[in-house]
Design an enzyme around this catalytic site. Sequence first.
Site, short mmCIF file in Angstrom:
data_model
loop_
_atom_site.label_atom_id
_atom_site.label_comp_id
_atom_site.label_asym_id
_atom_site.label_seq_id
_atom_site.Cartn_x
_atom_site.Cartn_y
_atom_site.Cartn_z
CG ASP A 156 17.29 -7.10 33.05
OD1 ASP A 156 16.93 -7.53 34.04
OD2 ASP A 156 17.35 -5.87 32.59
CG ASP A 186 18.25 -2.08 30.31
OD1 ASP A 186 18.86 -3.04 31.18
OD2 ASP A 186 17.13 -1.43 30.67
CG ASP A 224 21.37 -5.60 33.25
OD1 ASP A 224 22.21 -4.56 32.43
OD2 ASP A 224 20.30 -5.76 32.64
P1 ADP Z 1 14.34 -5.43 36.10
O1 ADP Z 1 15.14 -6.55 36.58
O2 ADP Z 1 13.19 -5.73 35.61
O3 ADP Z 1 15.37 -4.71 34.70
P2 ADP Z 1 15.69 -3.51 38.25
O4 ADP Z 1 16.35 -4.48 38.85
O5 ADP Z 1 16.09 -2.63 37.35
O6 ADP Z 1 14.34 -4.32 37.30
O7 ADP Z 1 14.70 -3.12 39.19
C1 ADP Z 1 13.72 -3.78 40.09
C2 ADP Z 1 12.62 -3.14 41.04
O8 ADP Z 1 13.43 -2.36 41.74
C3 ADP Z 1 11.80 -2.56 40.04
O9 ADP Z 1 10.95 -3.22 39.46
C4 ADP Z 1 11.39 -1.26 40.93
O10 ADP Z 1 10.18 -1.88 41.59
C5 ADP Z 1 12.70 -1.23 41.93
N1 ADP Z 1 13.32 0.06 41.45
C6 ADP Z 1 14.25 0.10 40.81
N2 ADP Z 1 14.78 1.25 40.54
C7 ADP Z 1 13.94 2.02 40.95
C8 ADP Z 1 13.67 3.64 40.85
N3 ADP Z 1 14.49 4.29 40.33
N4 ADP Z 1 12.59 3.84 41.27
C9 ADP Z 1 11.42 3.21 41.77
N5 ADP Z 1 11.67 1.91 41.59
C10 ADP Z 1 12.74 1.45 41.31
MG MG Z 2 17.13 -3.75 34.36
#
Ligand code: ADP
Ligand code: MG
Length: 628
Positions: A328, A521, A525
């Site tokens: 991730d 983390d 996920d």
């Molecule tokens: P990653 O795969 O990098 O861990 P996430 O799946 O957690 O990312 O989130 C993907 C995208 O969703 C982020 O890059 C952001 O654009 C959006 N996002 C997720 N949670 C939030 C939040 N709490 N506030 C704003 N944007 C969010």
């Molecule tokens: Mg993440």
Amino acid sequence: MSRRQKKMLIRIIIAAVLLISLNFIPVDGWLRFVLYMAAYLVIGYDILIKAGKGIKNRQIFDESFLMAIATIGAIGLAIYDKSGDYTEAIAVMLFYQIGEWFQSYAVGKSRRNISELMDIRPDYANLVRDGAIERVDPDEVEIGGTIVVNPGEKVPIDGVIIEGTSSLNTSALTGESLPRDAKAGDEIISGCINMSGVLKIKTTKEFGESTVSKILDLVENASSRKSRSENFISKFARVYTPAVCAGAVLLAVVPPIVRLFAIGIQADWEIWIYRALTFLVASCPCALVISIPLSFFAGIGGASKEGVLVKGSNYLETLSQTKIVVFDKTGTLTRGVFEVNGIHHSQMENEKLLEYAALAESASSHPISRSLQRAYGKEIDRDRVDDIHEISGNGVMARVDGVQIAVGNDKLMTLLGIEYIPCHSVGTIIHIAIDGKYAGHIVISDIVKPQSKEAVAALKNAGIQKTVMLTGDTASVAEKVAGELGIDLVYSQLLPVDKVEKVEELIRSKTDKAKLAFVGDGINDAPVLSRADIGIAMGAMGSDAAIEAADVVLMDDDPMKISKAIKISKKCLGIVYQNIVFAIGIKLICLLLVAMGLAGMWLAIFADVGVMIIAVLNAIRALFVKKI
Ligand code: ADP
Ligand code: MG
């Protein structure tokens, strides 16, 4: 040494002295028999009882049975041929017991070693109650209680520092030898040792839920999850013992009959019965039965000393076969601490836009939300916010001061049917809409963890064939990070469910023997962590759900630990295979020599005890993984 071990040692010494002195006393007939039997019973009575119980419970094919039959048989032969040579039977028992003693000593010692290594269990907490400090059981402290940790003491419960500065020794948890600075406002986890200043801590968890209790639980329960090698050994022992017993019977019966009837020479019954008995002594499988679980136990102990918690031997085994590592991005390869780089197209003062965003995000634990709140910098008044909905992988929606706020990526805007202005800067773009109208975006960026690049390279060195990064972030950010780190494959703009699907796709596209590990983390996920062949969670920043769903937990979030964990598992499995091959190999050679009449009982028992001692010492090597 335990009391049982001391008692056994005394029995061994008495029997040895008796046996040696009897060899110098010229007695004959039944007196000789009685004296020798006294020595035999001193050293072997418990084995005879165990064998008897085994027969009664219809579980006859164990080591005690082998030893009892072989020695009683040898005594019987000595009576039959009137040689009065009982020494051998007693010696076999004696050496068998010496071997058992050594094994229980070594196992006990390594268990103690591991719990010493894991010496993180706090004995008490200094609770502040009505202004006075009281020493209480950590279990008694409630969430939100205030505790004091003096220099030299272990932090008993997870919490937040409210007063004081100090440096913390976290080596028992993370294997990291450099002390970590701590000051008021910092989170602190139980199990570290306070080194310099007095710290006042407000607890955020109960003792049972604190890091220290979780780790101890994990390590204590780890050996109950058996690896395939261990299962193989117990199955092996189940067919092996009856098979050698059958072999011994054939050895005693077939050759004399063949000699007598087919070739027409003397049957020599005694010789063949003696060989069959020796065959039984030589066949004892204890080296395998002991050393394999011990190797895994030591491997798990060694890994936990390095800050890598492996939840069971089966996972250590899978880890050693890992060929694909899927990461991730946020919080795993990057720090998950975003800086605001710019605020564009804002329909109001930038400050105000950030305020709306931070307030709307006030309930989320996503790294983005925490970063926006930090960038805002002021105290967040939760009373101004209600109706909060987090849409995993998209963003959040909430009502702030009575107006509807949406904060998230372009997918969220599309979902809500709000037209947004795309951004040309490279970074994570957080769009904001107020009451359904576009209000501008904030560009934030994360930085790659300093060890990430080296960690990816180290994985290649550890034999990993493919590294993959999955992220919900935009393609531009994803490509940039992956390029910087030398990751082979990138998939971006994934929702948490898409990540599960991608991992399933990757699992389908490989052979069954090559295993896939997912490292995350755990902030949204956890499902992927449990779907992968092996789930590795970042323990320090990760959520509890991740630590629960994962099979391996890295205590200090350092991606370098992934290759380390793989190398530790390979070393451990290497030792396991060495022991299997070595023990079975020597056993087969001995059995062959015995069957051909080239080795007597003495050699058989020496080989048996010797192989066991070497295998146990080899197993303990799995504990030493510092330099890997
Ligand atoms: P990653 O795969 O990098 O861990 P996430 O799946 O957690 O990312 O989130 C993907 C995208 O969703 C982020 O890059 C952001 O654009 C959006 N996002 C997720 N949670 C939030 C939040 N709490 N506030 C704003 N944007 C969010
Ligand atoms: Mg993440």
